[in-house]
Design an enzyme around this catalytic site. Structure first.
Site, short mmCIF file in Angstrom:
data_model
loop_
_atom_site.label_atom_id
_atom_site.label_comp_id
_atom_site.label_asym_id
_atom_site.label_seq_id
_atom_site.Cartn_x
_atom_site.Cartn_y
_atom_site.Cartn_z
N TYR A 256 0.01 -5.99 -50.94
CA TYR A 256 0.88 -6.18 -52.11
C TYR A 256 0.42 -7.40 -52.91
CZ TYR A 256 5.38 -7.00 -54.56
OH TYR A 256 6.37 -7.20 -55.50
N SER B 175 4.64 -10.48 -59.96
CA SER B 175 5.47 -11.10 -58.90
C SER B 175 4.93 -12.51 -58.72
CB SER B 175 5.29 -10.31 -57.60
OG SER B 175 5.84 -10.99 -56.51
#
Ligand code: NDP
Length: 259
Positions: free
Chosen positions: A156, A143
């Protein structure tokens, strides 16, 4: 059809980015196993893929990437069904938000387990097959959160930075084995994860859906959400035989958000 004869194993292949990647790799001639926890949504996704492409090249596999024993069993079964796995897409992921002060150790561990340790288990299970074949492509869907920070998703962000680190280290270990290891790092992409983020913003701030989506898109210099096909295109390119010098890279697919 440059991937004819290859078998791609895609975790989180039932929807979103994983399903788009399955479609792209099937179009290049690969056989594809899509894996996830929910058998019904996998079956529906496989039926949709099979309707477009040769059904004999599509298989499903129910597994939770956080369960090491289940991962090893499932990957052995997938190889039995469609042949040795030469492409691994570690895509399964979850992005649960929480301010750092409210991040419990359970939440922290869950984000690490699914986004980082899951890729570790799958890679360990698949690697012997690639080494035996003398060819492999490992692609980790990280990501932009693996390349920069975002507030309210510290667990995350930490997990995705870990996945980028794993990518670099493993790329070096496998550099002379004809196996490349790369990370693809999408920005906010139009999937259920973004739908959940929009719902969260609406609930926490009282903004409308349109405003919440605009807020997420505003971080992208192209002023839009990334589309799943744009991520899949980068993945398919990395799988090409001619991409063999690409390894250890973390490629942002994010409209210029990270450069
Ligand atoms: P979706 O929520 O649309 O899909 C997630 C997929 O992962 C589903 O197939 C889900 O199936 C599967 N999955 C989730 N947990 C597990 C688990 N423990 N074991 C096995 N499978 C699991 O997400 P996206 O397509 O948006 O995300 C895919 C990847 O891309 C993730 O790693 C995410 O972090 C990353 N990403 C997404 C971005 C975005 O904005 N959408 C941006 C940057 C990165 P099931 O629930 O049935 O298990």
């Amino acid at each position: 059809m440059q991937l004819t004869g290859h078998h791609a194993f895609i975790t989180g292949g039932s929807r979103g980015i994983g399903l788009a990647c399955a479609r792209a790799l099937l179009a290049q001639g690969a056989s594809v196993t899509i894996a996830g926890r929910d058998g019904a949504s996998l079956a529906a996704a496989a039926a949709a893929l099979a309707a477009q492409i040769d059904a004999s090249r599509v298989a499903t596999c129910v597994l939770d990437v956080t369960d090491e024993a289940a991962v090893h069993t499932a990957i052995a079964a997938a190889a039995q069904q469609l042949g040795p796995i030469t492409i691994l897409l570690n895509n399964a992921g979850q992005a649960q938000p929480a301010p750092f002060a409210k991040t419990s150790s359970r939440h922290w561990q869950q984000m690490l387990d699914v986004n980082l340790t899951g890729a570790f288990h799958c890679t360990q299970a698949v690697l012997p097959q690639m080494l035996e074949k003398g060819w492999g492509r490992i692609i980790n869907i990280a990501s932009t959160a693996g390349l920069k920070g975002y507030k309210y998703v510290s667990a995350y962000v930490a997990a995705k930075h870990g996945l980028v680190g794993l990518t670099k280290a493993l790329a070096l270990e496998l550099a002379t084995r004809n196996i490349t290891v790369n990370a693809v790092c999408p920005g906010y992409t139009e999937t259920d994860i973004v739908q959940d983020a929009v719902a969260n913003i609406m609930q926490k701030t009282g903004r409308s859906e349109e405003q919440a989506r605009a807020e997420l898109a505003a971080g992208n210099p192209q002023q839009k959400l990334v589309q799943v096909e744009e991520v899949a295109s980068a993945v398919a390119w990395l799988c090409q035989p001619a991409s063999s010098a690409m390894t250890g890279q973390s490629i942002a697919v994010a409209g210029g958000e990270v450069m």
